[in-house]
Scaffold this active site. Structure first.
Site, PDB file in Angstrom:
ATOM      1  N   GLN A   1       0.690  -1.150  -0.046  1.00 34.30           N
ATOM      2  CA  GLN A   1       0.109   0.240   0.134  1.00 34.30           C
ATOM      3  C   GLN A   1       0.967   1.432   0.115  1.00 34.30           C
ATOM      4  OE1 GLN A   1      -3.281   0.108   2.698  1.00 34.30           O
ATOM      5  NE2 GLN A   1      -3.637   2.199   2.109  1.00 34.30           N
ATOM      6  N   PHE A   2       1.235   1.644  -1.128  1.00 35.84           N
ATOM      7  CA  PHE A   2       2.157   3.043  -1.537  1.00 35.84           C
ATOM      8  C   PHE A   2       1.601   4.243  -0.581  1.00 35.84           C
ATOM      9  CE2 PHE A   2      -0.451   4.094  -4.867  1.00 35.84           C
ATOM     10  CZ  PHE A   2      -0.138   5.657  -4.950  1.00 35.84           C
ATOM     11  N   THR A   3       0.210   4.267  -0.365  1.00 39.71           N
ATOM     12  CA  THR A   3      -0.286   5.480   0.005  1.00 39.71           C
ATOM     13  C   THR A   3       0.333   5.469   1.603  1.00 39.71           C
ATOM     14  OG1 THR A   3      -2.071   4.164   0.554  1.00 39.71           O
ATOM     15  CG2 THR A   3      -2.215   5.327  -1.612  1.00 39.71           C
TER      16      THR A   3
END
Length: 145
Positions: free
Chosen positions: A78-80
């Site tokens: 989850q790059f966010t």
């Protein structure tokens, strides 16, 4: 690396309406990668994830680790999580690792986890995923390496 750890009764990942991964009692870990992260950071994070004491012992205290209860592990990229939210009303992603490097380090984490623990499931880097979970507690913790 960043990990949002959630103790779960169950969790699953769907991609395009198809079940991709599922676990029972264990940990769902959302994983974010920063530009300064490396393989050593991934391995340090894994050590914490496997040994972090978030499961109840016979006295009801959080004294047992995922390894001690032989629980399931679900790793989801989850790059966010690495977003910069300090300014304005839209997140910036210059604080996240470039996609190629982030994908490589996520795979390092997954493969190391599979070598040290079972069962291990994972989401798919770069895919649009639907993640569902039943948080147990709820217990949700932010870990960094």
């Amino acid at each position: 690396m960043i990990a949002l750890l959630q103790r779960v009764a169950k969790a699953e990942v769907h991609i395009a309406d198809e079940l991709t991964a599922s676990i029972g009692k264990g940990l769902l870990i959302l994983v974010g990668v920063r530009p300064t992260d490396d393989e050593a950071a991934a391995l340090r994070l894994l050590g914490k994830l496997l040994k972090y004491r978030v499961f109840a012992d016979e006295a009801g205290k959080m004294n047992l680790s995922l390894q001690q209860i032989a629980g399931d592990l679900l790793l989801v990229p989850q790059f966010t999580l690495a977003a910069d939210t300090r300014h304005g009303l839209r997140p910036g992603f210059s604080t996240a690792a470039p996609p190629g490097e982030a994908a490589r380090l996520f795979e390092v984490l997954v493969e190391a986890a599979r070598a040290q623990h079972s069962p291990v499931a994972s989401g798919v880097f770069g895919a649009h995923m639907q993640v569902s979970l039943t948080n147990d507690g709820p217990v949700t913790l932010w870990l960094e390496s």
